[in-house]
Design a protein around this motif. Sequence first.
Motif, PDB file in Angstrom:
ATOM      1  N   ARG A 260       0.993  -1.307   0.092  1.00 39.96           N
ATOM      2  CA  ARG A 260       0.016   0.130   0.045  1.00 39.96           C
ATOM      3  C   ARG A 260       0.746   1.282  -0.016  1.00 39.96           C
ATOM      4  NH1 ARG A 260      -5.709  -1.622   2.912  1.00 39.96           N
ATOM      5  NH2 ARG A 260      -5.254  -3.831   3.005  1.00 39.96           N
TER       6      ARG A 260
ATOM      7  N   SER B 260      -5.434   0.689  -1.999  1.00 42.42           N
ATOM      8  CA  SER B 260      -5.994   0.552  -0.614  1.00 42.42           C
ATOM      9  C   SER B 260      -7.282   1.437  -0.279  1.00 42.42           C
ATOM     10  CB  SER B 260      -4.732   1.536   0.363  1.00 42.42           C
ATOM     11  OG  SER B 260      -4.874   1.246   1.821  1.00 42.42           O
ATOM     12  N   SER B 261      -7.261   2.569  -1.015  1.00 41.35           N
ATOM     13  CA  SER B 261      -8.624   3.402  -0.979  1.00 41.35           C
ATOM     14  C   SER B 261      -9.661   2.738  -1.456  1.00 41.35           C
ATOM     15  CB  SER B 261      -8.429   4.484  -1.723  1.00 41.35           C
ATOM     16  OG  SER B 261      -9.727   5.142  -2.491  1.00 41.35           O
TER      17      SER B 261
ATOM     18  N   ASP C 235     -13.991  -4.467   8.238  1.00 44.62           N
ATOM     19  CA  ASP C 235     -14.598  -3.501   7.349  1.00 44.62           C
ATOM     20  C   ASP C 235     -14.273  -3.191   6.169  1.00 44.62           C
ATOM     21  OD1 ASP C 235     -15.731  -2.605   9.635  1.00 44.62           O
ATOM     22  OD2 ASP C 235     -13.868  -1.468  10.570  1.00 44.62           O
ATOM     23  N   GLU C 236     -13.178  -3.954   5.563  1.00 39.09           N
ATOM     24  CA  GLU C 236     -12.842  -3.716   4.034  1.00 39.09           C
ATOM     25  C   GLU C 236     -13.773  -4.607   3.206  1.00 39.09           C
ATOM     26  OE1 GLU C 236      -8.490  -4.317   3.695  1.00 39.09           O
ATOM     27  OE2 GLU C 236      -8.236  -2.118   4.097  1.00 39.09           O
ATOM     28  N   ARG C 237     -13.302  -4.411   2.068  1.00 37.87           N
ATOM     29  CA  ARG C 237     -14.209  -5.146   0.994  1.00 37.87           C
ATOM     30  C   ARG C 237     -13.670  -6.620   1.075  1.00 37.87           C
ATOM     31  NH1 ARG C 237     -16.210  -1.656  -3.598  1.00 37.87           N
ATOM     32  NH2 ARG C 237     -15.159   0.353  -3.079  1.00 37.87           N
TER      33      ARG C 237
ATOM     34  N   GLU D  69     -10.689   0.141   1.291  1.00 34.36           N
ATOM     35  CA  GLU D  69     -11.299   0.828   2.363  1.00 34.36           C
ATOM     36  C   GLU D  69     -12.563   1.393   2.102  1.00 34.36           C
ATOM     37  OE1 GLU D  69      -8.247   3.687   3.774  1.00 34.36           O
ATOM     38  OE2 GLU D  69      -6.874   2.134   3.906  1.00 34.36           O
ATOM     39  N   LYS D  70     -13.244   0.900   0.782  1.00 32.65           N
ATOM     40  CA  LYS D  70     -14.414   1.695   0.319  1.00 32.65           C
ATOM     41  C   LYS D  70     -14.539   3.115   0.223  1.00 32.65           C
ATOM     42  CE  LYS D  70     -16.931  -2.426   2.323  1.00 32.65           C
ATOM     43  NZ  LYS D  70     -17.559  -2.788   3.470  1.00 32.65           N
ATOM     44  N   LYS D  71     -13.127   3.592  -0.010  1.00 32.69           N
ATOM     45  CA  LYS D  71     -13.343   5.304  -0.138  1.00 32.69           C
ATOM     46  C   LYS D  71     -13.432   5.592  -1.357  1.00 32.69           C
ATOM     47  CE  LYS D  71     -10.608   6.116   4.208  1.00 32.69           C
ATOM     48  NZ  LYS D  71      -8.977   6.146   4.370  1.00 32.69           N
TER      49      LYS D  71
END
Length: 188
Positions: free
Chosen positions: A45, A54-55, A124-126, A58-60
């Motif tokens: 990352r 990474s984004s 929490d991640e995908r 993290e679902k950003k």
Amino acid sequence: MGVRRGALIVLEGVDRAGKTTQCKRLVQALRDSGKEAEMMRFPDRTTMIGQLISSYLEKKSNLEDHTVHLLFSANRWEQVPLMKKKLEQGISLVVDRYAFSGVAFTSAKPVNPAEVAGRGGFGDERYETSVFQRAVQQKFEQLIKDPSVNWKVIDAARSIEDVHTEIKTLSENAINIAENQPIGELWK
Ligand code: NYM
């Protein structure tokens, strides 16, 4: 006689199997026994490509499936020159995930999205749902049938120490064998 090359040791498996813990323990144990070893992880990352990944994880941000697959791939390729150099220098690389995760996670995506969304996640991640991880596990089981890759199956449902002891023995063996072989290419 030239320097004996290092071995590429990859730990693969579903999320939360203990790969990171085992990679760290392995590098330490190899160093303690006088061998040169370094840890790497994918996705890495820290690079620009890694930050995009990474984004996404993290679902950003949202990325199209093929696009994110190619980013994961590019994220490995950008390290290949460095990896080859280290192997040639006699450094064994202990890698937390590699191209097998690339195949397993991407190909697990046809799993029914509604089913994935409906089940409880464990992170929490995908991808961090038990339904998705089961699909990934099945993909890994298909991948290990490839005889061109020297896979060893480790039962991770044991103590950290027991798993470590087994991985260490297998790795020392792999390092001894690799020393006398030229550096090859994966899936060739
Ligand atoms: N992952 C990892 C992929 O989907 N494709 C890949 O090529 C690689 C290397 O990234 N859920 C997924 C698996 C994990 C997530 O990895 C982050 P980690 O080891 O949790 O940092």
